[in-house]
Design a protein around this motif. Structure first.
Motif, short mmCIF file in Angstrom:
data_model
loop_
_atom_site.label_atom_id
_atom_site.label_comp_id
_atom_site.label_asym_id
_atom_site.label_seq_id
_atom_site.Cartn_x
_atom_site.Cartn_y
_atom_site.Cartn_z
N TYR A 115 1.14 -0.94 -0.42
CA TYR A 115 -0.40 -0.87 -0.39
C TYR A 115 0.78 1.39 0.21
O TYR A 115 0.68 2.33 -1.18
N LEU A 116 1.80 1.45 0.68
CA LEU A 116 2.68 2.32 1.08
C LEU A 116 3.11 2.40 -0.12
O LEU A 116 3.66 3.77 -0.73
N SER A 164 2.09 5.74 -1.91
CA SER A 164 2.53 6.87 -1.19
C SER A 164 4.40 6.94 -1.73
O SER A 164 4.51 8.05 -2.61
#
Length: 300
Positions: free
Chosen positions: A25-26, A30
């Motif tokens: 997810y990061l 991100s």
């Protein structure tokens, strides 16, 4: 293969799956956007080359262009003013309200929940409400000030270059005080009650207990709240979009809204990326100072 299956069946590998999912997810949401934004700040990116990875590399030209823009330094001053006043003016009343809600009185929990109602509202909705409150021609705020004899003529809060930025600051303070209150309430609840009782037995007044016990023991929480306040205030975009759109004449414009204007109104996406990189660098610096201070405080 059987051993691998048994590992997950026993639950021993589930923690690794959770960690890999979090890392994925990061990376996707991100790390990649940050890296891509940094890359675009060194490229000539416009509406026609946005979807192409084959874009001219211009080195530091975008940074030189942004720094040479006449609006750069006034908008930097606006950003520092907006962040500085907002964070300080959210922290002080937020701390005071958190201390107040530590008292035992009827309907304490209900009032605390009611106080948080404004914070959970979307910022665009808050902006719409404050655009009505701050409207000229003797609307809510002007009518209140006029009835108290504080003004004799209407103040055009959102269209006067001298006060437009401070109007957004007022709305942002109102939006952020409950967030500061709830975080600081958690810290206050962690202070042992017997410490206050011992100080009271020694003759310490309520004010003395606040400055000798509460403030020193809340130092880490205050640092965290200030750091988060700076980060969240730099992310504030919706209030500017709802209230002034950076006007009039850039008097209420700040870096986060300017970055959007460059990227999605002027289609100077490379220049907008530069502003984002500068803001990310400032946020990283704030986080670094906070982490270093907490490590020093714990003696590591």
């Amino acid at each position: 293969m059987l051993e691998f299956t048994n590992t997950f069946r026993d639950g021993r590998g589930f923690d690794a799956v959770l960690v890999m999912m979090a890392l994925g997810y990061l990376v996707v949401f991100s790390a990649f956007p940050l890296a891509y934004n940094l890359l675009m700040s060194f490229q000539d990116v416009d509406l026609f080359t946005l979807t192409s990875f084959d874009r001219p590399f211009v080195g530091l030209d975008n940074y030189r262009e942004v720094l040479s823009r006449p609006e750069m330094w006034p908008l930097l001053r606006n950003t520092v003013t907006f962040v500085g006043i907002s964070v300080a003016a959210q922290l002080v009343p937020g701390f005071g309200i958190a201390v107040f809600f530590q008292l035992d009185f009827p309907f304490n929990t209900w009032l605390r929940g009611l106080f948080l109602a404004g914070w959970i509202m979307p910022a665009l909705v808050v902006g719409a409400v404050w655009s009505w409150v701050l409207a000229g021609d003797f609307r809510v705020l002007n009518h209140l000030l006029s009835s108290m004899g504080l003004i004799r003529e209407e103040i055009f809060w959102l269209s006067d270059p001298d006060v437009a930025l401070y109007s957004i600051i007022i709305a942002n303070i109102w939006l952020g005080v409950p967030f500061n209150m709830i975080l600081l309430s958690v810290g206050l609840a962690g202070i042992p009650e017997d410490v206050y009782e011992a100080a009271e037995m020694d003759g310490a007044t309520r004010v003395q207990r606040f400055f000798t016990i509460t403030l020193p023991m809340m130092r880490a929480q205050l640092g965290a709240v200030i750091s988060l306040g700076v980060i969240f205030t730099l992310q504030q975009f919706d209030l500017f979009a709802a209230l002034t759109q950076g006007g009039p004449a850039n008097s209420s414009n700040v870096f986060q809204y300017w970055s959007w204007q460059l990227s999605f109104q002027n289609y100077e996406i490379g220049l907008g990326s530069v502003i984002s990189v500068l803001m990310i660098g400032f946020v990283v610096a704030v986080a670094f100072v906070y982490v270093r201070s907490t490590r020093y405080e714990h003696g590591s």
